[in-house]
Design a protein around this motif. Structure first.
Motif, PDB file in Angstrom:
ATOM      1  N   PHE B 191      -4.763   1.345   2.460  1.00 51.72           N
ATOM      2  CA  PHE B 191      -4.574   0.770   3.790  1.00 51.72           C
ATOM      3  C   PHE B 191      -4.282  -0.721   3.703  1.00 51.72           C
ATOM      4  O   PHE B 191      -3.331  -1.235   4.282  1.00 51.72           O
ATOM      5  N   TYR B 192      -5.097  -1.398   2.904  1.00 49.18           N
ATOM      6  CA  TYR B 192      -5.059  -2.843   2.859  1.00 49.18           C
ATOM      7  C   TYR B 192      -3.815  -3.359   2.140  1.00 49.18           C
ATOM      8  O   TYR B 192      -3.194  -4.329   2.579  1.00 49.18           O
ATOM      9  N   MET B 193      -3.472  -2.667   1.038  1.00 48.16           N
ATOM     10  CA  MET B 193      -2.402  -3.205   0.202  1.00 48.16           C
ATOM     11  C   MET B 193      -1.037  -2.595   0.481  1.00 48.16           C
ATOM     12  O   MET B 193      -0.022  -3.168   0.106  1.00 48.16           O
ATOM     13  N   ILE B 194      -1.005  -1.424   1.146  1.00 51.61           N
ATOM     14  CA  ILE B 194       0.298  -0.809   1.395  1.00 51.61           C
ATOM     15  C   ILE B 194       0.639  -0.769   2.880  1.00 51.61           C
ATOM     16  O   ILE B 194       1.684  -1.253   3.306  1.00 51.61           O
ATOM     17  N   ILE B 195      -0.260  -0.211   3.676  1.00 53.82           N
ATOM     18  CA  ILE B 195       0.050  -0.030   5.101  1.00 53.82           C
ATOM     19  C   ILE B 195       0.166  -1.380   5.826  1.00 53.82           C
ATOM     20  O   ILE B 195       1.149  -1.645   6.522  1.00 53.82           O
ATOM     21  N   LEU B 196      -0.829  -2.228   5.673  1.00 55.02           N
ATOM     22  CA  LEU B 196      -0.835  -3.468   6.461  1.00 55.02           C
ATOM     23  C   LEU B 196       0.424  -4.309   6.260  1.00 55.02           C
ATOM     24  O   LEU B 196       1.027  -4.745   7.239  1.00 55.02           O
ATOM     25  N   PRO B 197       0.853  -4.543   5.002  1.00 54.98           N
ATOM     26  CA  PRO B 197       2.078  -5.340   4.851  1.00 54.98           C
ATOM     27  C   PRO B 197       3.292  -4.676   5.497  1.00 54.98           C
ATOM     28  O   PRO B 197       4.134  -5.360   6.085  1.00 54.98           O
ATOM     29  N   LEU B 198       3.365  -3.337   5.428  1.00 50.76           N
ATOM     30  CA  LEU B 198       4.518  -2.650   6.014  1.00 50.76           C
ATOM     31  C   LEU B 198       4.474  -2.676   7.538  1.00 50.76           C
ATOM     32  O   LEU B 198       5.502  -2.573   8.200  1.00 50.76           O
TER      33      LEU B 198
END
Lengths: 519, 285
Positions: B191-198
């Motif tokens: 969640f933190y490293m993939i979803i949030l930036p996208l």
């Protein structure tokens, strides 16, 4: 996909470090909760205590039970939702069933205590001359002289018979005598003082010159739940939030109590309330419809113009036309209130200069409504323009090319291609905009405050009041006293209406369906 | 549907657009002009001021009785913290709604949407009593504190915000997270490293909408904040102008310009995300 997430969760559960951290976190949380609970018990805030314990229980369950993993993500937002939205809803439901409002603010216990502190005096009661003394700590002492010459010492809520050379009076050396003007200044403090002399009688201040024997006026019988007037013997029984005698005489103040659905019934049967309420309701619906219709019409029209690839300066037009949307609505509304000002506002100045007449914008019911619609058009058309532009750009050009081949006119293309396809994506937003404007408090409140008032209404209602501003004034601003009970009932009706609209809007547009079907 | 314009075709189009431009921009110009006009009154103001001065702006910073610049600062602080916290909590909740399958998922999302329709400001009595009691326990969160006010606004972290964000998360393919998890990432790391930036665009939209909503709220703020030095602009400005347009217009105009600035700036920065975010279904709050 599901199974991968499960594996992910398993790996969380597997890590020792995360387990330790979790345990520590929970322990710290529980210590804080227990400390707060003790504090709340000592302050007798049992409702908040219950909420706190329930919350703590849920947190523990979510972190200890294996199926609770997803709920950890929901906890923070849900916590605040329950505390600050759901709890106020429950409270509103409760208040709507009570008579809470001016005249019925206090609880029954507080009202009984008030009545039991009421004293009456016989017209021919004898006066006690007095001297009052005060020490550095502000403690008071009194020397009373009865008409027959007997001297009494009143100190720390007891009175004793004394003589002038009594050793009991030596402590008065530390006290100073209060002058008449001090007595006048301290009237409120002094009249709260009473010395018990048996039989429910008290020696109390009559005026700045004398005290007298007072008798308690009412006594409360807890067994029969009655308030008895000791002078007349009349028995008052609690009824609908008041102590009421057999002949229907009520004692004021009343107390706060559950009265069932009376508030809702009042809205539909009490003619002085029903009339203004129906009027307000009708205008609320008209207002919401007018707001959506005008902003959408202008927004769509501008979007169609701006979507034209042959139009020059379209980017510049777009950025400038969006500007009203970027200004906080409360500032815009206050600005427009100045522009609409009947005497000195610029709109009337322009009208005066061009057609030599001015309009009573905020004084006349009709023109006040027009002013509101103009303001809301200004506030709202950029939003409609943005969403219509977005929707227009998503309609593919093949459709129009096919229509041109079939010989369709511009109007036919607009009517049979643009409108239907646009509506698919924009209709739910129009419904949402309807319910937003249905409750658009700030525009109404800041521009007209609901005024001008409807004459003869029992509740404070104005021609431009919508339900939410009407309710707000009912609860907080009425000059004739507030009525939280009735206001809560209207609040729930508003909630029911907008809730229903939201329900169908999301239900029928499939907005709750998952966008990504392979999830 | 569109064709190259004839001369008259171009004329009426630009004519209409100019009419709407005047409608949209006239109040803004009028207020900006008034803010530089030292006359400080609505009476006889002209579109272009004859004398230009900064007196009205100076007044915002020097008037002790109406510390308008301070109110703007209060509003910005309260709105910034509220929006940051809301975006954090909302994204967590939206991630759960989008990626996990659990009992009550759809019902939960729907109920949170429904509950947010409730006009919280009309329950100001309940909110006031709640904050009063919380303040007895934690004085820092009580009546007349910005922290208490922020806490009240956090009630809006669910509802439309969560639904908007969930919709956006749904459009992000899950394959990226799946491969991360095969490499040993936890769902939270994914969640933190993939979803949030996208998901940056939707985070920006929710932040902007929440910021505007908080910045403009004045009922709960006026109930919960009691001392003038802690007012937010929305509370203070209407108390300041309260029907005194004839003799406070200039200072009010300066306050409007300066007070609108934070939102306008934020709006300019986040505007490109707004169209996509709005067509997902938000209404200006």
């Amino acid at each position: 996909m599901d199974s991968d997430f499960k594996n992910g969760c398993d790996s969380v559960r597997g890590s020792i470090l995360s387990k330790v951290l979790k345990g520590l976190g929970l322990a710290v949380l529980n210590v804080i909760v227990i400390w707060s609970a003790l504090f709340l018990i000592s302050h007798q805030s049992y409702v908040i205590l219950a909420l706190l314990l329930l919350g703590a229980l849920i947190v523990n369950i979510v972190f200890i039970l294996p199926g609770g993993y997803p709920f950890r993500y929901l906890l923070p937002a849900t916590f605040f939702m329950f505390l600050l939205v759901v709890y106020p809803i429950v409270y509103t439901v409760y208040i709507s069933l009570t008579n809470y409002g001016t005249g019925n603010i206090l609880s029954k216990e507080q009202v009984i205590a008030q009545f039991e502190e009421k004293f009456v005096i016989d017209r021919d009661a004898e006066s006690y001359a007095f001297e009052a003394y005060i020490n550095d700590q502000g403690e008071l002492a009194f020397l009373f002289t009865r008409p027959d010459g007997e001297l009494l010492l009143g100190h720390k809520s007891t009175i004793d018979s004394v003589s002038l050379d009594d050793p009991k009076l030596e402590f008065l050396d530390d006290y100073i005598l209060l002058e008449k003007r001090d007595l006048v200044r301290m009237t409120n403090e002094l009249s709260a003082i009473g010395f018990d002399c048996g039989d429910g009688k008290q020696l109390r201040m009559r005026n700045v010159n004398s005290f007298a024997i007072y008798e308690r006026q009412y006594v409360y019988e807890p067994n029969t739940d009655e308030l008895v007037d000791l002078q007349t013997g009349i028995v008052y029984k609690p009824s609908n939030g008041y102590f009421q005698a057999a002949d229907g005489t009520r004692l004021t103040p009343g107390f706060r109590t559950v009265i069932g659905l009376s508030n809702f019934r009042k809205l539909f049967t009490n003619r002085q309330i029903t009339g203004p309420f129906a009027r307000v309701f009708l205008w609320t619906v008209q207002w919401a419809l007018l707001s959506v219709a005008t902003t959408f019409a202008v927004g769509l029209f501008l979007a169609i113009l701006l979507n034209d690839p042959y139009l020059r300066f379209r980017k510049a037009y777009r950025s400038l036309l969006i500007l009203p949307y970027a200004i906080p609505a409360f500032i815009s509304a206050l600005i427009w209130r100045g522009l609409f000002n009947t005497e000195v506002g610029v709109i009337n100045q322009i009208l005066q200069a061009t057609i030599n007449s001015s309009v009573p914008w905020l004084q006349d019911p009709f023109w006040a409504k027009i002013a509101l619609v103009i303001l809301n058009l200004w506030l709202g058309f950029p939003y409609m323009m943005i969403i219509c532009l977005g929707a227009l750009q998503s309609i593919g050009s093949e459709m129009y090319e096919a229509a041109v081949v079939d010989g369709a006119s511009s109007w036919q293309q607009f009517r049979y291609i643009t409108i239907p396809l646009l509506m698919v994506s924009v209709a739910p937003l129009l419904v949402a905009s309807f319910s937003f404007n249905f409750n658009n408090f700030s525009v109404i409140y800041l521009l007209t405050r609901g005024r001008p008032p409807i004459p003869g209404a029992q509740t404070p209602a104005g021609y431009t009041d919508i339900l939410i501003s009407y309710t707000y004034r009912l609860a907080f601003e009425s000059g004739r006293g507030v009525d939280y009970g009735l206001a809560s009932a209207v609040t729930l009706i508003i909630f029911l209406i907008t809730g229903t609209i939201t329900f169908f809007n999301f239900r029928f547009t499939g907005a709750l369906e998952d966008v990504n079907k392979n999830v | 549907m569109y064709r190259r314009h004839t001369f008259f075709g171009a004329l009426w189009r630009h004519g209409i657009l100019l009419v709407f431009l005047v409608f949209a921009l006239f109040p803004i110009f009028w207020v900006i002009s008034a803010s530089f006009n030292p006359a400080n009154t609505l009476v006889g103001q002209s579109l272009i001021p004859k004398v230009v001065s900064l007196d009205n702006y100076r007044e915002l910073f020097t008037n002790q009785q109406h510390p308008i610049a301070l109110w703007i600062k209060n509003s910005v602080i309260v709105s910034l913290i509220t929006s940051a916290l809301v975006v954090t909590m909302t994204s967590l909740a939206a991630y759960a709604f989008s990626r996990f399958r659990f009992k009550g998922r759809r019902t939960g999302l729907f109920i949170s949407l429904l509950v947010q329709v409730f006009p919280q400001m009309l329950a100001a009595v309940a909110v006031y009593l709640l904050i009063l009691n919380i303040g007895k326990l934690f004085p820092a969160l009580g009546i007349n504190t910005h922290a208490g006010l922020i806490m009240v606004y956090l009630g809006g972290a669910m509802g439309v915000n969560a639904w908007l964000m969930k919709g956006y998360f749904d459009t992000i393919p899950t394959s990226l997270e799946e491969s991360a998890m095969i490499d040993g990432a936890t769902p939270f790391q994914a969640f933190y490293m993939i979803i949030l930036p996208l998901a940056r665009p939707i985070l920006a939209v929710v932040f902007l909408l929440q910021f505007i909503g908080t910045y403009s709220e004045f009922i709960l703020a006026s109930v919960l904040i009691t001392s003038s030095s802690k007012y937010t602009l929305a509370v203070g400005l209407q108390l300041f102008i309260h029907d005194q347009y004839a003799n406070r217009w200039g200072v009010f105009a300066a306050a409007s310009v300066l007070g609108a600035l934070p939102i306008v700036i934020l709006f300019m920065f986040l505007q490109k995300y707004l169209v996509s975010g709005l067509t997902h279904g938000a209404v200006k709050g």
